[in-house]
Design an enzyme around this catalytic site. Structure first.
Site, mmCIF file in Angstrom:
data_model
loop_
_atom_site.group_PDB
_atom_site.id
_atom_site.type_symbol
_atom_site.label_atom_id
_atom_site.label_comp_id
_atom_site.label_asym_id
_atom_site.label_seq_id
_atom_site.Cartn_x
_atom_site.Cartn_y
_atom_site.Cartn_z
ATOM 1 N N ASP A 215 0.023 2.083 -1.125
ATOM 2 C CA ASP A 215 0.307 1.756 0.273
ATOM 3 C C ASP A 215 0.914 2.933 1.038
ATOM 4 O OD1 ASP A 215 -0.637 -0.865 0.208
ATOM 5 O OD2 ASP A 215 1.258 -1.652 -0.525
ATOM 6 N N ARG B 118 3.469 -9.500 3.810
ATOM 7 C CA ARG B 118 3.872 -8.417 2.919
ATOM 8 C C ARG B 118 5.125 -7.742 3.457
ATOM 9 N NH1 ARG B 118 0.056 -3.379 2.268
ATOM 10 N NH2 ARG B 118 1.629 -2.295 3.512
#
Length: 271
Positions: A99, A259
């Site tokens: 990420d 998230r």
């Protein structure tokens, strides 16, 4: 707390923890240690609010705000909405990646909580062990990569994906190809198909060839585990030593969740 491994190299399910309640110091340490050992940990049957998800993440560090995605939940800019349905043209995470590796200080970890999942076992997420990716390279390749750096660029990933990004600048950063994990001290291979665009020290053709070789190596099935989502499941992965790939095999069904991402530090290589 019980830790149940899901594969020899990566991944474990954590039993006996209710994340709607604050973690005590001992329980926090046990969860932290399980993450360091298994790289990604999973929780089932959790019912948590955005605030409780943020509280859990904040035990591990300062919360990250995504450089591209707009905050869709009022009062919670740290929450990234993960959503796909019959109107989706693409979904997040369709390529192997770590990420926001384009940030100067990429995230330490990410915590994904899905409340709606597709039917029939679709919508799995795969995770790869980048410690083992480095360790299973041949010694000549390891020596070649030592000291090399690569560009990680967010421009081609984020431009046009979200509304009103005219004039917005997306992060672009140079990181070592081999990094040293700040907690475990183990070396990890830090390149990914989504963000990595060029090895700085090589000509373009050389860089393309080496990166493709490394990407294919990271995609070796023996380095992976595969998590089958159920409603109210959570996956918590360490971005410094794990990559992930979200399978979009469920169109036009819906998948929805939140998230939270935890800030990290500048990647470094220590011989």
């Amino acid at each position: 707390m019980k830790v149940q491994k899901v594969s020899p190299n990566i991944g474990a399910v954590i039993h006996g923890v209710d994340l709607s309640k604050p973690l005590g110091n001992q329980q926090f340490q046990e969860v932290h240690d399980a993450l360091m050992e298994n790289l990604v940990i999973f929780f089932r049957d959790q019912t948590i609010s955005p605030g409780q998800q943020k509280e859990f993440g904040a035990r591990f560090g300062k919360l990250h705000v995504h450089p591209a995605a707009p905050g869709l939940i009022e009062g919670h800019p740290e929450i990234l909405v993960i959503k796909a349905d019959e109107n989706s043209k693409r979904v997040a995470g369709e390529e192997w990646h770590s990420d926001v590796s384009c940030d100067p200080e990429p995230p330490m970890g990410s915590i994904l909580y899905l409340t709606e999942v597709p039917p029939d076992g679709a919508g799995d997420t795969m995770f790869a062990n980048t410690y083992r990716a480095y360790e299973t390279l041949s010694d000549p390749i390891k020596r070649m990569l030592e000291g090399m750096t690569a560009i990680h660029d967010g421009e081609h990933v984020y431009r046009g994906r979200y509304a009103n990004d005219r004039g917005k600048e997306y992060p672009r950063q140079e990181h070592p190809l081999i990094c040293t994990h700040p907690v475990t001290g183990r070396k990890t291979l830090f390149v990914n198909r989504t963000f990595t665009t060029r090895i700085v020290q090589l000509r373009k053709q050389e860089s393309d060839a080496v990166l493709e070789m490394l990407y294919r190596h990271l995609e070796t099935p023996e380095l992976h585990c595969r998590f089958q989502w159920q409603p109210n499941s959570i996956a918590f992965w360490d971005n410094r030593c794990a990559q992930h790939h979200a399978l979009w095999d469920y169109y036009p069904n819906r998948r929805y969740g939140h998230r939270v991402t935890i800030c990290g530090e500048k990647p470094v290589y220590r011989a």
